[in-house]
Design a protein around this motif. Structure first.
Motif, PDB file in Angstrom:
ATOM      1  N   PHE A 245       0.837  -1.204   0.000  1.00  0.00           N
ATOM      2  CA  PHE A 245       0.000   0.000   0.000  1.00  0.00           C
ATOM      3  C   PHE A 245       0.869   1.251   0.000  1.00  0.00           C
ATOM      4  N   ARG A 246       2.071   1.133   0.550  1.00  0.00           N
ATOM      5  CA  ARG A 246       2.978   2.285   0.567  1.00  0.00           C
ATOM      6  C   ARG A 246       3.374   2.711  -0.835  1.00  0.00           C
ATOM      7  N   ALA A 247       3.512   1.748  -1.741  1.00  0.00           N
ATOM      8  CA  ALA A 247       3.852   2.097  -3.122  1.00  0.00           C
ATOM      9  C   ALA A 247       2.682   2.794  -3.809  1.00  0.00           C
ATOM     10  N   ILE A 248       1.457   2.356  -3.517  1.00  0.00           N
ATOM     11  CA  ILE A 248       0.282   3.031  -4.070  1.00  0.00           C
ATOM     12  C   ILE A 248       0.213   4.462  -3.556  1.00  0.00           C
ATOM     13  N   ARG A 249       0.591   4.652  -2.309  1.00  0.00           N
ATOM     14  CA  ARG A 249       0.606   6.003  -1.745  1.00  0.00           C
ATOM     15  C   ARG A 249       1.579   6.904  -2.485  1.00  0.00           C
ATOM     16  N   GLU A 250       2.636   6.332  -3.020  1.00  0.00           N
ATOM     17  CA  GLU A 250       3.596   7.125  -3.780  1.00  0.00           C
ATOM     18  C   GLU A 250       3.002   7.604  -5.108  1.00  0.00           C
ATOM     19  N   TRP A 251       2.035   6.862  -5.627  1.00  0.00           N
ATOM     20  CA  TRP A 251       1.448   7.227  -6.914  1.00  0.00           C
ATOM     21  C   TRP A 251       0.576   8.472  -6.795  1.00  0.00           C
ATOM     22  N   ASN A 252      -0.194   8.562  -5.718  1.00  0.00           N
ATOM     23  CA  ASN A 252      -1.105   9.697  -5.528  1.00  0.00           C
ATOM     24  C   ASN A 252      -1.212   9.989  -4.042  1.00  0.00           C
ATOM     25  N   ALA A 253      -1.143  11.252  -3.687  1.00  0.00           N
ATOM     26  CA  ALA A 253      -1.080  11.636  -2.276  1.00  0.00           C
ATOM     27  C   ALA A 253      -2.428  11.612  -1.573  1.00  0.00           C
ATOM     28  N   ALA A 254      -3.522  11.508  -2.309  1.00  0.00           N
ATOM     29  CA  ALA A 254      -4.853  11.563  -1.703  1.00  0.00           C
ATOM     30  C   ALA A 254      -5.231  10.206  -1.123  1.00  0.00           C
ATOM     31  N   GLY A 255      -5.532  10.170   0.175  1.00  0.00           N
ATOM     32  CA  GLY A 255      -5.860   8.917   0.835  1.00  0.00           C
ATOM     33  C   GLY A 255      -7.062   8.218   0.233  1.00  0.00           C
ATOM     34  N   VAL A 256      -8.070   8.970  -0.159  1.00  0.00           N
ATOM     35  CA  VAL A 256      -9.272   8.363  -0.720  1.00  0.00           C
ATOM     36  C   VAL A 256      -8.969   7.720  -2.072  1.00  0.00           C
ATOM     37  N   TYR A 257      -8.069   8.298  -2.831  1.00  0.00           N
ATOM     38  CA  TYR A 257      -7.647   7.721  -4.114  1.00  0.00           C
ATOM     39  C   TYR A 257      -6.893   6.420  -3.858  1.00  0.00           C
ATOM     40  N   GLN A 258      -5.971   6.428  -2.936  1.00  0.00           N
ATOM     41  CA  GLN A 258      -5.164   5.247  -2.632  1.00  0.00           C
ATOM     42  C   GLN A 258      -6.048   4.059  -2.247  1.00  0.00           C
ATOM     43  N   LYS A 259      -7.004   4.297  -1.357  1.00  0.00           N
ATOM     44  CA  LYS A 259      -7.889   3.227  -0.906  1.00  0.00           C
ATOM     45  C   LYS A 259      -8.756   2.714  -2.043  1.00  0.00           C
ATOM     46  N   ALA A 260      -9.229   3.629  -2.888  1.00  0.00           N
ATOM     47  CA  ALA A 260     -10.072   3.226  -4.011  1.00  0.00           C
ATOM     48  C   ALA A 260      -9.302   2.330  -4.984  1.00  0.00           C
ATOM     49  N   ILE A 261      -8.056   2.689  -5.279  1.00  0.00           N
ATOM     50  CA  ILE A 261      -7.243   1.873  -6.191  1.00  0.00           C
ATOM     51  C   ILE A 261      -7.060   0.468  -5.616  1.00  0.00           C
ATOM     52  N   ALA A 262      -6.738   0.382  -4.334  1.00  0.00           N
ATOM     53  CA  ALA A 262      -6.515  -0.925  -3.713  1.00  0.00           C
ATOM     54  C   ALA A 262      -7.776  -1.785  -3.761  1.00  0.00           C
ATOM     55  N   ILE A 263      -8.915  -1.183  -3.476  1.00  0.00           N
ATOM     56  CA  ILE A 263     -10.179  -1.932  -3.477  1.00  0.00           C
ATOM     57  C   ILE A 263     -10.538  -2.387  -4.885  1.00  0.00           C
ATOM     58  N   MET A 264     -10.472  -1.487  -5.844  1.00  0.00           N
ATOM     59  CA  MET A 264     -10.806  -1.846  -7.232  1.00  0.00           C
ATOM     60  C   MET A 264      -9.851  -2.899  -7.777  1.00  0.00           C
ATOM     61  N   ALA A 265      -8.571  -2.761  -7.464  1.00  0.00           N
ATOM     62  CA  ALA A 265      -7.584  -3.725  -7.956  1.00  0.00           C
ATOM     63  C   ALA A 265      -7.896  -5.131  -7.473  1.00  0.00           C
ATOM     64  N   ALA A 266      -8.251  -5.249  -6.205  1.00  0.00           N
ATOM     65  CA  ALA A 266      -8.574  -6.567  -5.654  1.00  0.00           C
ATOM     66  C   ALA A 266      -9.806  -7.153  -6.334  1.00  0.00           C
ATOM     67  N   GLU A 267     -10.786  -6.308  -6.608  1.00  0.00           N
ATOM     68  CA  GLU A 267     -12.012  -6.787  -7.260  1.00  0.00           C
ATOM     69  C   GLU A 267     -11.745  -7.199  -8.702  1.00  0.00           C
ATOM     70  N   ILE A 268     -10.870  -6.459  -9.393  1.00  0.00           N
ATOM     71  CA  ILE A 268     -10.509  -6.830 -10.761  1.00  0.00           C
ATOM     72  C   ILE A 268      -9.787  -8.171 -10.763  1.00  0.00           C
ATOM     73  N   ASP A 269      -8.821  -8.325  -9.881  1.00  0.00           N
ATOM     74  CA  ASP A 269      -8.038  -9.578  -9.855  1.00  0.00           C
ATOM     75  C   ASP A 269      -8.891 -10.756  -9.392  1.00  0.00           C
TER      76      ASP A 269
END
Length: 272
Positions: A245-269
């Motif tokens: 998750f720390r690497a995702i945080r490096e991509w975008n500084a907004a916490g809500v964006y980071q969490k959304a990417i992680a959730i969507m990624a898991a659902e896609i996979d």
């Protein structure tokens, strides 16, 4: 692709850029366009010292103050939403559905990226969908004008100055031109790389001898490379509280964006 001219900048242009003796060597940041020309003249000297060449300096000279960029920078409402609201506004369910289809359509491509960089398909696909709707809209602002405007603007000048230098070096390399279009904050390509990151982490994935962020293969490989270089650990989890998750945080500084990417990624996979 940009023509590879290397014609010297005319003397009057050098004077305007602040590169001849006797011209100002510094200019303050500003909160409107009135000081942009003076700032460009001073910034040209900094850019030249950083290794920017004639093409990049000419692009700087031609850059225009980007009022739409400043308006967007002052009005980033979506990052203030709750997580549920953010995902609804940004179309998370559509990104997941389309993302599963894209993964199933080209599994070899995503498998190859994961084997090389350790980043699962879902993460790359979620970022791709979130940033540009899978390339549906990659922006209509001139990258060089947008990023130099932000480097000049007092609000976050220190953050954007290295990216402005990066954009000018990308012009030197022929990766972009002064007219290349991207997002209002100067991000470019399928996954909206800031120019400094594009310069540092870009990958030629399709083997044509150049890095093109408007080519899907190059853009996604570059995104995977960025995450890996930012500490992505192959095989480790990427939800909040997990190592990647720390690497995702490096991509975008907004916490809500980071969490959304992680959730969507898991659902896609999870969808295959």
């Amino acid at each position: 692709m940009m023509s590879r001219w290397s014609r010297p900048i005319a003397a009057f242009s050098l004077f305007a850029l602040g590169l001849l003796p006797g011209t100002a060597t510094a200019a303050p940041c500003g909160n409107n366009g009135s000081g942009f020309a003076a700032w460009k003249a001073a910034f040209a000297q900094e850019a030249a010292r950083a290794g920017v060449g004639n093409r990049g300096l000419q692009a700087l000279a031609n850059a225009q103050y980007a009022s739409r960029t400043i308006a967007a920078d002052r009005n980033q409402k979506s990052f203030k939403y709750s997580l549920d609201k953010f995902m609804q506004v940004r179309g998370a369910s559509t990104i997941v559905a389309q993302g599963r289809t894209r993964k199933a359509r080209n599994p070899q491509f995503y498998n190859a990226l994961e084997q090389r960089y350790g980043v699962p398909a879902g993460v790359l696909i979620a970022i791709h969908g979130m940033e540009t709707g899978f390339g549906g809209f990659m922006g209509d602002s001139r990258v060089v004008s947008a990023i130099t405007t932000l480097a000049y603007d007092c609000r976050r000048s220190a953050f954007f100055v290295p990216h402005a230098i990066g954009a000018l070096k990308l012009v030197d390399q022929g990766t972009i031109t002064g007219d290349t279009r991207g997002a209002k904050h100067g991000e470019l390509g399928h996954t909206q790389f800031l120019p400094g990151n594009a310069l540092k982490y870009g990958v030629d994935a399709n083997g044509d001898g150049r890095v093109d962020f408007y080519d899907q293969a190059d853009a996604l490989a570059s995104t995977a490379n960025y995450l890996r270089q930012k500490g992505w650990q192959p095989g480790q989890g990427y939800q909040e509280g997990q190592p990647n998750f720390r690497a995702i945080r490096e991509w975008n500084a907004a916490g809500v964006y980071q969490k959304a990417i992680a959730i969507m990624a898991a659902e896609i996979d999870a969808g295959g």
